[in-house]
Structures are given as C-alpha cells and as structure tokens.
Design a protein around this motif. Structure first.
Motif, PDB file in Angstrom:
ATOM      1  N   VAL A 122     -12.907   1.555 -14.930  1.00 24.95           N
ATOM      2  CA  VAL A 122     -13.035   0.141 -15.275  1.00 24.95           C
ATOM      3  C   VAL A 122     -11.651  -0.449 -15.527  1.00 24.95           C
ATOM      4  N   ALA A 123     -10.900   0.199 -16.410  1.00 28.10           N
ATOM      5  CA  ALA A 123      -9.553  -0.275 -16.727  1.00 28.10           C
ATOM      6  C   ALA A 123      -8.774   0.848 -17.391  1.00 28.10           C
ATOM      7  N   GLN A 124      -7.462   0.817 -17.214  1.00 28.06           N
ATOM      8  CA  GLN A 124      -6.584   1.825 -17.802  1.00 28.06           C
ATOM      9  C   GLN A 124      -5.276   1.169 -18.210  1.00 28.06           C
ATOM     10  N   ILE A 125      -4.672   1.694 -19.272  1.00 30.01           N
ATOM     11  CA  ILE A 125      -3.360   1.232 -19.705  1.00 30.01           C
ATOM     12  C   ILE A 125      -2.501   2.451 -19.999  1.00 30.01           C
ATOM     13  N   THR A 126      -1.274   2.433 -19.494  1.00 33.79           N
ATOM     14  CA  THR A 126      -0.388   3.574 -19.683  1.00 33.79           C
ATOM     15  C   THR A 126       0.488   3.372 -20.917  1.00 33.79           C
ATOM     16  N   SER A 127       1.257   4.405 -21.232  1.00 33.51           N
ATOM     17  CA  SER A 127       2.175   4.326 -22.366  1.00 33.51           C
ATOM     18  C   SER A 127       3.231   3.260 -22.141  1.00 33.51           C
ATOM     19  N   GLY A 128       3.483   2.929 -20.884  1.00 34.76           N
ATOM     20  CA  GLY A 128       4.432   1.875 -20.574  1.00 34.76           C
ATOM     21  C   GLY A 128       3.782   0.516 -20.437  1.00 34.76           C
ATOM     22  N   MET A 181      -4.572   5.624 -21.545  1.00 30.40           N
ATOM     23  CA  MET A 181      -5.887   5.483 -22.172  1.00 30.40           C
ATOM     24  C   MET A 181      -6.690   4.524 -21.309  1.00 30.40           C
ATOM     25  N   GLY A 182      -7.970   4.800 -21.157  1.00 33.03           N
ATOM     26  CA  GLY A 182      -8.749   3.929 -20.294  1.00 33.03           C
ATOM     27  C   GLY A 182     -10.238   4.032 -20.518  1.00 33.03           C
ATOM     28  N   TRP A 183     -10.945   3.231 -19.744  1.00 34.18           N
ATOM     29  CA  TRP A 183     -12.402   3.185 -19.806  1.00 34.18           C
ATOM     30  C   TRP A 183     -12.981   3.385 -18.408  1.00 34.18           C
ATOM     31  N   TYR A 184     -13.994   4.220 -18.345  1.00 34.49           N
ATOM     32  CA  TYR A 184     -14.771   4.445 -17.138  1.00 34.49           C
ATOM     33  C   TYR A 184     -16.221   4.069 -17.458  1.00 34.49           C
ATOM     34  N   ARG A 185     -17.024   3.921 -16.418  1.00 33.05           N
ATOM     35  CA  ARG A 185     -18.439   3.674 -16.636  1.00 33.05           C
ATOM     36  C   ARG A 185     -19.266   4.375 -15.570  1.00 33.05           C
ATOM     37  N   GLN A 186     -20.500   4.645 -15.957  1.00 34.25           N
ATOM     38  CA  GLN A 186     -21.419   5.304 -15.030  1.00 34.25           C
ATOM     39  C   GLN A 186     -22.800   4.701 -15.202  1.00 34.25           C
ATOM     40  N   ALA A 187     -23.286   4.096 -14.139  1.00 37.70           N
ATOM     41  CA  ALA A 187     -24.642   3.554 -14.114  1.00 37.70           C
ATOM     42  C   ALA A 187     -25.574   4.601 -13.508  1.00 37.70           C
ATOM     43  N   PRO A 188     -26.855   4.542 -13.820  1.00 33.20           N
ATOM     44  CA  PRO A 188     -27.801   5.516 -13.269  1.00 33.20           C
ATOM     45  C   PRO A 188     -27.730   5.568 -11.748  1.00 33.20           C
ATOM     46  N   GLY A 189     -27.610   6.788 -11.223  1.00 31.05           N
ATOM     47  CA  GLY A 189     -27.564   6.978  -9.777  1.00 31.05           C
ATOM     48  C   GLY A 189     -26.204   6.742  -9.151  1.00 31.05           C
ATOM     49  N   TYR A 229     -17.323   5.239 -20.893  1.00 31.44           N
ATOM     50  CA  TYR A 229     -16.640   6.405 -21.437  1.00 31.44           C
ATOM     51  C   TYR A 229     -15.153   6.106 -21.618  1.00 31.44           C
ATOM     52  N   CYS A 230     -14.644   6.503 -22.751  1.00 36.16           N
ATOM     53  CA  CYS A 230     -13.220   6.440 -23.007  1.00 36.16           C
ATOM     54  C   CYS A 230     -12.566   7.703 -22.441  1.00 36.16           C
ATOM     55  N   ARG A 231     -11.428   7.556 -21.809  1.00 33.29           N
ATOM     56  CA  ARG A 231     -10.658   8.699 -21.342  1.00 33.29           C
ATOM     57  C   ARG A 231      -9.216   8.547 -21.793  1.00 33.29           C
ATOM     58  N   VAL A 232      -8.691   9.637 -22.337  1.00 39.86           N
ATOM     59  CA  VAL A 232      -7.301   9.655 -22.796  1.00 39.86           C
ATOM     60  C   VAL A 232      -6.593  10.821 -22.139  1.00 39.86           C
ATOM     61  N   ILE A 233      -5.417  10.569 -21.598  1.00 39.57           N
ATOM     62  CA  ILE A 233      -4.616  11.627 -21.004  1.00 39.57           C
ATOM     63  C   ILE A 233      -3.479  11.947 -21.964  1.00 39.57           C
ATOM     64  N   VAL A 234      -3.503  13.169 -22.488  1.00 36.57           N
ATOM     65  CA  VAL A 234      -2.459  13.648 -23.383  1.00 36.57           C
ATOM     66  C   VAL A 234      -1.679  14.716 -22.636  1.00 36.57           C
ATOM     67  N   ASP A 235      -0.395  14.482 -22.481  1.00 31.81           N
ATOM     68  CA  ASP A 235       0.432  15.299 -21.577  1.00 31.81           C
ATOM     69  C   ASP A 235      -0.215  15.246 -20.191  1.00 31.81           C
ATOM     70  N   THR A 236      -0.762  16.318 -19.705  1.00 30.73           N
ATOM     71  CA  THR A 236      -1.390  16.290 -18.378  1.00 30.73           C
ATOM     72  C   THR A 236      -2.892  16.546 -18.439  1.00 30.73           C
ATOM     73  N   ARG A 237      -3.442  16.568 -19.657  1.00 39.03           N
ATOM     74  CA  ARG A 237      -4.852  16.912 -19.804  1.00 39.03           C
ATOM     75  C   ARG A 237      -5.659  15.668 -20.162  1.00 39.03           C
ATOM     76  N   ALA A 238      -6.839  15.546 -19.542  1.00 39.74           N
ATOM     77  CA  ALA A 238      -7.722  14.410 -19.799  1.00 39.74           C
ATOM     78  C   ALA A 238      -8.817  14.789 -20.785  1.00 39.74           C
ATOM     79  N   TYR A 239      -9.080  13.891 -21.717  1.00 37.16           N
ATOM     80  CA  TYR A 239     -10.141  14.067 -22.704  1.00 37.16           C
ATOM     81  C   TYR A 239     -11.104  12.890 -22.577  1.00 37.16           C
ATOM     82  N   TRP A 240     -12.387  13.183 -22.753  1.00 34.85           N
ATOM     83  CA  TRP A 240     -13.420  12.157 -22.598  1.00 34.85           C
ATOM     84  C   TRP A 240     -14.177  11.947 -23.907  1.00 34.85           C
ATOM     85  N   GLY A 241     -14.565  10.701 -24.140  1.00 39.08           N
ATOM     86  CA  GLY A 241     -15.449  10.400 -25.244  1.00 39.08           C
ATOM     87  C   GLY A 241     -16.889  10.703 -24.870  1.00 39.08           C
ATOM     88  N   GLN A 242     -17.785  10.507 -25.835  1.00 32.85           N
ATOM     89  CA  GLN A 242     -19.186  10.871 -25.626  1.00 32.85           C
ATOM     90  C   GLN A 242     -19.952   9.796 -24.870  1.00 32.85           C
TER      91      GLN A 242
END
Length: 115
Positions: A48-54, A34-42, A94-107
């Motif tokens: 930003v940061a990520q933490i694994t199941s371990g 599970m982690g966080w990404y960010r996007q600024a204009p342009g 943006y929040c990103r979660v990897i479930v099995d091998t697939r990535a899901y993004w928040g809004q």
C-alpha cells in the motif's frame, strides 16, 4: 526480536477516513523501511505504502492522492492516514518493518469499508 503492534482498523462508510498506526519495539538498531501492505480475500498481499529511513515514500497507484504514510522516529512508529475510502479498500492491513535486512510483520488489522 522485533515486535509490532498495530491499531486503528475498523468499519467505516465509503468516503470516510481511518488512521492506522504501527509501533515497533525490541531489538531495533537500524530500521531501513516501514510500510503497510494489505490482503483482501482471494487476493495476494500487496504493498500500500512504504517510507524509508531517508523519508523516501512509495505508494500503490490505488493509494496515491488518498493515503499518506508518515513516520514517528521517536516512537519507532509508522502511520497510514487513509482518506476517501472505497469498498475496494476493504482488506486486512499489515505493518511491515525492515530492520537491517530482515522483514518483520504485524498481526494485521481489519479495515472494512461498507455502508
């Protein structure tokens, strides 16, 4: 399907703090990371940061020493505590979660650091 709900963005003055939260629901059987990404204009979206199941954590250089990522396994949630915020931290986060091998993004949630 996996749904992500983010909260905690807003406007803060330089030097202030914000806490972002992201809760995952749906078909969650094996969250790898599970982690966080960010996007600024342009700019491109960046990690930003990520933490694994371990509980292995990864931080962008810009976040080290100021941001802390944590997981709440009981709630399938990930939090990002952001301290000593700077104007250059302004972005959509943006929040990103990897479930099995697939990535899901928040809004996305807007973080604005300005006086």
């Amino acid at each position: 399907q996996v749904q992500l709900v983010e909260s905690g963005g807003g406007l803060v003055q330089p030097g202030g703090s914000l806490r972002l939260s992201c809760a995952a629901s749906g078909r969650i059987f094996n969250i790898y990371a599970m982690g966080w990404y960010r996007q600024a204009p342009g700019n491109q979206r960046e990690l930003v940061a990520q933490i694994t199941s371990g509980d292995t954590t990864t931080y962008a250089d810009s976040a080290k020493g100021r941001f802390t990522i944590s997981r709440d396994n009981a709630k399938n949630a990930v939090n990002l505590q952001m301290n000593s915020l700077k104007p250059e931290d302004t972005a959509v986060y943006y929040c990103r979660v990897i479930v099995d091998t697939r990535a899901y993004w928040g809004q996305g949630t807007q973080v604005t650091v300005s006086s």
